[in-house]
Design an enzyme around this catalytic site. Sequence first.
Site, PDB file in Angstrom:
ATOM      1  CE  LYS A  60      37.164  49.703  37.305  1.00  0.00           C
ATOM      2  NZ  LYS A  60      38.562  50.112  37.556  1.00  0.00           N
ATOM      3  CD  GLU A  79      43.443  37.934  49.206  1.00  0.00           C
ATOM      4  OE1 GLU A  79      42.581  38.824  49.285  1.00  0.00           O
ATOM      5  OE2 GLU A  79      43.645  37.284  48.172  1.00  0.00           O
ATOM      6  CD  GLU A 111      38.146  33.269  38.572  1.00  0.00           C
ATOM      7  OE1 GLU A 111      38.813  32.859  39.546  1.00  0.00           O
ATOM      8  OE2 GLU A 111      37.635  32.523  37.737  1.00  0.00           O
ATOM      9  CB  CYS A 125      43.870  35.622  44.157  1.00  0.00           C
ATOM     10  SG  CYS A 125      44.228  35.020  42.505  1.00  0.00           S
TER      11      CYS A 125
HETATM   12  P1  NAP Z   1      39.405  45.448  44.499  1.00  0.00           P
HETATM   13  O1  NAP Z   1      39.608  46.588  45.392  1.00  0.00           O
HETATM   14  O2  NAP Z   1      38.221  44.588  44.680  1.00  0.00           O
HETATM   15  O3  NAP Z   1      39.454  46.031  43.017  1.00  0.00           O
HETATM   16  C1  NAP Z   1      39.338  45.216  41.893  1.00  0.00           C
HETATM   17  C2  NAP Z   1      38.737  46.003  40.750  1.00  0.00           C
HETATM   18  O4  NAP Z   1      37.427  46.414  41.111  1.00  0.00           O
HETATM   19  C3  NAP Z   1      39.502  47.270  40.407  1.00  0.00           C
HETATM   20  O5  NAP Z   1      39.424  47.476  39.012  1.00  0.00           O
HETATM   21  C4  NAP Z   1      38.704  48.332  41.136  1.00  0.00           C
HETATM   22  O6  NAP Z   1      38.834  49.588  40.530  1.00  0.00           O
HETATM   23  C5  NAP Z   1      37.302  47.813  40.946  1.00  0.00           C
HETATM   24  N1  NAP Z   1      36.326  48.291  41.929  1.00  0.00           N
HETATM   25  C6  NAP Z   1      36.520  48.610  43.223  1.00  0.00           C
HETATM   26  N2  NAP Z   1      35.356  48.997  43.774  1.00  0.00           N
HETATM   27  C7  NAP Z   1      34.405  48.922  42.798  1.00  0.00           C
HETATM   28  C8  NAP Z   1      33.002  49.194  42.749  1.00  0.00           C
HETATM   29  N3  NAP Z   1      32.336  49.617  43.814  1.00  0.00           N
HETATM   30  N4  NAP Z   1      32.366  49.017  41.584  1.00  0.00           N
HETATM   31  C9  NAP Z   1      33.018  48.590  40.487  1.00  0.00           C
HETATM   32  N5  NAP Z   1      34.352  48.316  40.465  1.00  0.00           N
HETATM   33  C10 NAP Z   1      35.028  48.474  41.622  1.00  0.00           C
HETATM   34  O7  NAP Z   1      40.630  44.434  44.550  1.00  0.00           O
HETATM   35  P2  NAP Z   1      42.159  44.774  44.387  1.00  0.00           P
HETATM   36  O8  NAP Z   1      42.653  45.252  45.681  1.00  0.00           O
HETATM   37  O9  NAP Z   1      42.409  45.581  43.181  1.00  0.00           O
HETATM   38  O10 NAP Z   1      42.741  43.329  44.045  1.00  0.00           O
HETATM   39  C11 NAP Z   1      43.128  42.449  45.005  1.00  0.00           C
HETATM   40  C12 NAP Z   1      42.059  41.389  45.231  1.00  0.00           C
HETATM   41  O11 NAP Z   1      41.835  40.679  44.011  1.00  0.00           O
HETATM   42  C13 NAP Z   1      42.524  40.360  46.211  1.00  0.00           C
HETATM   43  O12 NAP Z   1      41.495  40.051  47.110  1.00  0.00           O
HETATM   44  C14 NAP Z   1      42.842  39.152  45.330  1.00  0.00           C
HETATM   45  O13 NAP Z   1      42.771  37.933  45.990  1.00  0.00           O
HETATM   46  C15 NAP Z   1      41.838  39.292  44.258  1.00  0.00           C
HETATM   47  N6  NAP Z   1      42.263  38.535  43.073  1.00  0.00           N
HETATM   48  C16 NAP Z   1      41.599  37.406  42.762  1.00  0.00           C
HETATM   49  C17 NAP Z   1      42.002  36.653  41.673  1.00  0.00           C
HETATM   50  C18 NAP Z   1      41.287  35.381  41.317  1.00  0.00           C
HETATM   51  O14 NAP Z   1      41.424  34.954  40.194  1.00  0.00           O
HETATM   52  N7  NAP Z   1      40.533  34.776  42.222  1.00  0.00           N
HETATM   53  C19 NAP Z   1      43.058  37.090  40.891  1.00  0.00           C
HETATM   54  C20 NAP Z   1      43.721  38.255  41.230  1.00  0.00           C
HETATM   55  C21 NAP Z   1      43.298  38.987  42.341  1.00  0.00           C
HETATM   56  P3  NAP Z   1      39.733  50.739  41.201  1.00  0.00           P
HETATM   57  O15 NAP Z   1      40.840  50.080  41.898  1.00  0.00           O
HETATM   58  O16 NAP Z   1      40.187  51.520  40.039  1.00  0.00           O
HETATM   59  O17 NAP Z   1      38.827  51.482  42.098  1.00  0.00           O
END
Ligand code: NAP
Length: 492
Positions: A188, A395, A264, A298
């Site tokens: 997803k 962040e 991650e 990240c």
């Molecule tokens: P996010 O809001 O946590 O969303 C990530 C994914 O999770 C999206 O596909 C989102 O779908 C989904 N999601 C959100 N709520 C959910 C729930 N309740 N149940 C299931 N899936 C759910 O994060 P983001 O804003 O997209 O990404 C930024 C974050 O990712 C930052 O904190 C960054 O540091 C982290 N990141 C970490 C790494 C690593 O390798 N450590 C790499 C890249 C990014 P929808 O958006 O479609 O709702």
Amino acid sequence: MSTTITASQEQAVIERVPKGLFIGGEWRDATGGGTLAVEDPSTTATLTEIADGTPDDALAALTAAHEAQASWAKHPPRERGEILRRAFELIAARTDELALLMTLEMGKPISEAKGEIAYANEFFRWFSEEAVRIEGRYATAPNGVGRMLTMKQPVGPCLFITPWNFPLAMGTRKIGPAIAAGCTMVVKPAQQTPLSMLALAQILEEAGLPKGVLNVITSSRSGSLMAPLISDPRARKLSFTGSTAVGQKLMEQASEQLLRISMELGGNAPFLVFDDADVDAAVEGALLAKMRNMGEACTAANRFHVSARVADEFTTKLAERIGALKVGRGTEEGVQVGPLVDGKQRDTVRGLVDDALSKGATAVVGGMDADGEGYFFKPTVLADVSEDAELLREEIFGPVAPVISFDDEQAAVAAANRTQYGLVAYVFTQDVRRALRVVEGLETGMVGLNQGIVSNAAAPFGGVKHSGFGREGGREGIEEYLDTKYVAINLD
Ligand code: NAP
């Protein structure tokens, strides 16, 4: 592709992407026919509409993955590897159009999109080679009588949730090792950037991946879509890349079926510059660590801790370089900084900068929204940032570099570790003994030593503390998709 990208070229790459859900090897509409708009963050215009999957669609995807699991696990490892290798070749051949697609949906400059595609593709090449190196052990038991056989088997159907910031690479880091190990999967992608993942599914289909091994569901309701899958006993693993808050919620859900988990999560990377560092090299490293992906990484350097002896020089030079970066639509020639992904993200970045400024920081360069219809924010360097500024703890996920100075090594390491996150840190010093002392003292999963980028498909990527656990890439990457079975053999 020529450097000037025309509207009809943009239209053509959007048209070529399938817009449906990919379930059991078929492209289909969402149940009820709902659609979801994908926006261009540089103009706020709608690029296209794609299927808005429902929980029933998600369950159908898991059913397809579950049905394909047994035969996929028996598929010869060499063939699993060759499918990945064919996909690698196809991706390499289509880099220009995949890059344009990614720039349109995510905003990053086209040159960075090409860089991400090359990086993402390395996971397919790496794991195409790893598929044939899954090994066990055979040993004589300590009593000399029995024998111990240890074998590796695929974990089983996996659930993958990926973020918007690296729409392709965050997928291939999971899909590559899962295919190599013999696992099926439901993916997803984030709703802001689903097109790159749909294009990837199309490529894997073309590369000969059997039906049901990879299933992709796009949706505006990620929570209600994924919760039933996570609690379904047919799923065996959850790998999530995204924010720490969502990761924590998913871990709770995954405890019901005791899924294998890889997380991650978010970062808050410190970037340390010691007085013995090559300051010019540190500025180059800082540009990479901070400005790649508009700071929406990240691994982005979140805080620059610089020795008081070189802080002014470093800040001036960094501000000169950052202030000269060209901001604009990622498809335009020479653009180095694109828009942020959406309005919410820009509001967050603006809020963090305003908070720092209200607490005494100075904007050496930038500090506000940039011109344009989209979600642009000016590349920013902040000096005199006070200890209580929110952006030292949160962040930032934007093109903002706060600089703070330190007096000695101990204080620098203590400041670097003053966070709940532990993904990566960057250290610039020319003293080998200091380098090793500092690296050992840092509470992170990765360190960039005299370099501003750590990502490499051949290395184990991952964090500690609130940045999660599990490793993607390197030899460790495939282990996340393998269970160990031990056989006690009686030879008496
Ligand atoms: P996010 O809001 O946590 O969303 C990530 C994914 O999770 C999206 O596909 C989102 O779908 C989904 N999601 C959100 N709520 C959910 C729930 N309740 N149940 C299931 N899936 C759910 O994060 P983001 O804003 O997209 O990404 C930024 C974050 O990712 C930052 O904190 C960054 O540091 C982290 N990141 C970490 C790494 C690593 O390798 N450590 C790499 C890249 C990014 P929808 O958006 O479609 O709702």
